[in-house]
Design a protein around this motif. Sequence first.
Motif, PDB file in Angstrom:
ATOM      1  N   THR A  48      44.454  10.750 -21.641  1.00  0.00           N
ATOM      2  CA  THR A  48      43.410  11.746 -21.420  1.00  0.00           C
ATOM      3  C   THR A  48      43.035  11.774 -19.945  1.00  0.00           C
ATOM      4  O   THR A  48      43.001  10.732 -19.270  1.00  0.00           O
ATOM      5  CB  THR A  48      42.165  11.442 -22.268  1.00  0.00           C
TER       6      THR A  48
ATOM      7  N   ALA B 222      30.698  14.899 -27.841  1.00  0.00           N
ATOM      8  CA  ALA B 222      30.578  13.559 -28.426  1.00  0.00           C
ATOM      9  C   ALA B 222      30.961  13.618 -29.889  1.00  0.00           C
ATOM     10  O   ALA B 222      30.754  14.627 -30.565  1.00  0.00           O
ATOM     11  CB  ALA B 222      29.147  13.037 -28.283  1.00  0.00           C
ATOM     12  N   SER B 223      31.539  12.550 -30.377  1.00  0.00           N
ATOM     13  CA  SER B 223      31.886  12.471 -31.785  1.00  0.00           C
ATOM     14  C   SER B 223      30.643  12.223 -32.627  1.00  0.00           C
ATOM     15  O   SER B 223      29.602  11.782 -32.125  1.00  0.00           O
ATOM     16  CB  SER B 223      32.880  11.333 -32.021  1.00  0.00           C
TER      17      SER B 223
ATOM     18  N   PRO C 261      36.021  15.284 -29.845  1.00  0.00           N
ATOM     19  CA  PRO C 261      36.469  14.032 -30.470  1.00  0.00           C
ATOM     20  C   PRO C 261      35.918  13.874 -31.880  1.00  0.00           C
ATOM     21  O   PRO C 261      34.725  14.033 -32.120  1.00  0.00           O
ATOM     22  CB  PRO C 261      35.916  12.950 -29.535  1.00  0.00           C
TER      23      PRO C 261
ATOM     24  N   VAL D   4      32.024   8.088 -29.670  1.00  0.00           N
ATOM     25  CA  VAL D   4      32.970   8.364 -28.580  1.00  0.00           C
ATOM     26  C   VAL D   4      32.533   9.643 -27.885  1.00  0.00           C
ATOM     27  O   VAL D   4      32.313  10.670 -28.541  1.00  0.00           O
ATOM     28  CB  VAL D   4      34.402   8.524 -29.120  1.00  0.00           C
ATOM     29  N   THR D   5      32.407   9.593 -26.563  1.00  0.00           N
ATOM     30  CA  THR D   5      31.955  10.761 -25.800  1.00  0.00           C
ATOM     31  C   THR D   5      32.936  11.073 -24.684  1.00  0.00           C
ATOM     32  O   THR D   5      33.273  10.193 -23.865  1.00  0.00           O
ATOM     33  CB  THR D   5      30.559  10.519 -25.199  1.00  0.00           C
ATOM     34  N   TYR D   6      33.421  12.310 -24.671  1.00  0.00           N
ATOM     35  CA  TYR D   6      34.175  12.862 -23.544  1.00  0.00           C
ATOM     36  C   TYR D   6      33.273  13.857 -22.829  1.00  0.00           C
ATOM     37  O   TYR D   6      32.246  14.280 -23.381  1.00  0.00           O
ATOM     38  CB  TYR D   6      35.452  13.549 -24.031  1.00  0.00           C
TER      39      TYR D   6
ATOM     40  N   THR E 252      38.236   9.519 -19.012  1.00  0.00           N
ATOM     41  CA  THR E 252      38.062   8.297 -19.801  1.00  0.00           C
ATOM     42  C   THR E 252      36.774   8.423 -20.602  1.00  0.00           C
ATOM     43  O   THR E 252      35.717   8.711 -20.036  1.00  0.00           O
ATOM     44  CB  THR E 252      37.980   7.064 -18.884  1.00  0.00           C
ATOM     45  N   PRO E 253      36.841   8.232 -21.904  1.00  0.00           N
ATOM     46  CA  PRO E 253      35.635   8.411 -22.706  1.00  0.00           C
ATOM     47  C   PRO E 253      34.651   7.263 -22.526  1.00  0.00           C
ATOM     48  O   PRO E 253      35.000   6.181 -22.051  1.00  0.00           O
ATOM     49  CB  PRO E 253      36.177   8.436 -24.139  1.00  0.00           C
TER      50      PRO E 253
ATOM     51  N   SER F 189      43.089   5.456 -23.449  1.00  0.00           N
ATOM     52  CA  SER F 189      42.676   6.679 -24.134  1.00  0.00           C
ATOM     53  C   SER F 189      43.792   7.697 -23.979  1.00  0.00           C
ATOM     54  O   SER F 189      44.071   8.171 -22.867  1.00  0.00           O
ATOM     55  CB  SER F 189      41.371   7.221 -23.535  1.00  0.00           C
TER      56      SER F 189
ATOM     57  N   ILE G 109      42.220   5.304 -29.006  1.00  0.00           N
ATOM     58  CA  ILE G 109      41.336   4.734 -27.990  1.00  0.00           C
ATOM     59  C   ILE G 109      41.267   3.238 -28.228  1.00  0.00           C
ATOM     60  O   ILE G 109      40.817   2.784 -29.288  1.00  0.00           O
ATOM     61  CB  ILE G 109      39.919   5.344 -28.056  1.00  0.00           C
TER      62      ILE G 109
END
Length: 332
Positions: free
Chosen positions: A266, A324-325, A202, A318-320, A269-270, A284, A296
């Motif tokens: 997605t 993480a971004s 992300p 933002v973390t998937y 869910t982040p 998302s 998002i």
Amino acid sequence: LTTLTPGNTAPLGQAFTLTFTVQGRAGLPLPTGNLIYTVDGGAAQTTALTNATATLTLSGLAAGSHTVQANYSGDNNYMAAAAAAVTLTVTTVTTVPVINLGGLVGAAGSGSGSATGGLASIYGTNLAFSTAFALSTPLPTILGGVQVLVNGVAAPLLYVSPTQINFQVPYQTLSGTPVQIVVVNNGVPGQPITVTFTAAAPVIFTYQRTPTSTDPVITHADNTLVTPSSPAKPGEILVIYATGAGPLNNAPASGAAAPLSPLATTVATPVVTVGGSPAAVQFSGLTPTYVGLLQINIQLPATLPAGTGTPPTLPLVVTYPGAASASVNLWV
């Protein structure tokens, strides 16, 4: 001859595009019929007029000078006619595209990672002869005579220029495995580079709000940007725009616009935090009608920590799963 692109001279490997128009007369229908043309006195070739216009694309010409002679066949209302001969010159200078060291990044920003299905950018030299934008979807895999091959698969292209290419990483690209990237500029391939894409990476898009301030692309529910003069408020619904979504439900084909119904969401869910506090994620997935654009929708907590600075900001992340971004500053 009405247009000639890129001009009468081009480097070896670049195609010429010639557009011929037959002038009509008042009170008569537009000219119809065919344009008959030869290259260097070779075999005659024919292309039909559309709206009194015919376009020729000549590729694969050898280095040197070439002569194109075009003639109009005529129709029931117009006599046959000949256009002036056009001389084309192909130079022997071949410019090989070169990708900069570390020159493949997520399209949202320098130094960011890239994920399968996400948008990415290539920086280098001689990547294209000119600037070109994709004007429709599905995105083309050849734009301005340029291709980006990802393990041999032609990637959808959004933008090409001599120093930058924006493209979508094909969904079928393997993640976690090194793959080769090759830029081909009008038939001339560059040296491949090897990169490893991740399932999710992300990256929040940013824009230059002022010469000294780069802000994230985060909007209020009315689609206006969150700015120092229009900060986010506790409990408010915001929209974050990013790329690198990771695995999707109802994923579109590579280069295709995201669907409106059902939406492409997605799989995971982040987790979105603002100043370390979790925000409620309402949606998302991909933004409908766009390619590879992650959206998002979040609702901020009813109570936010105190921000820092004047005007104040809070870090948003933002973390998937597994990625993480980079933190961006949200005006609050």
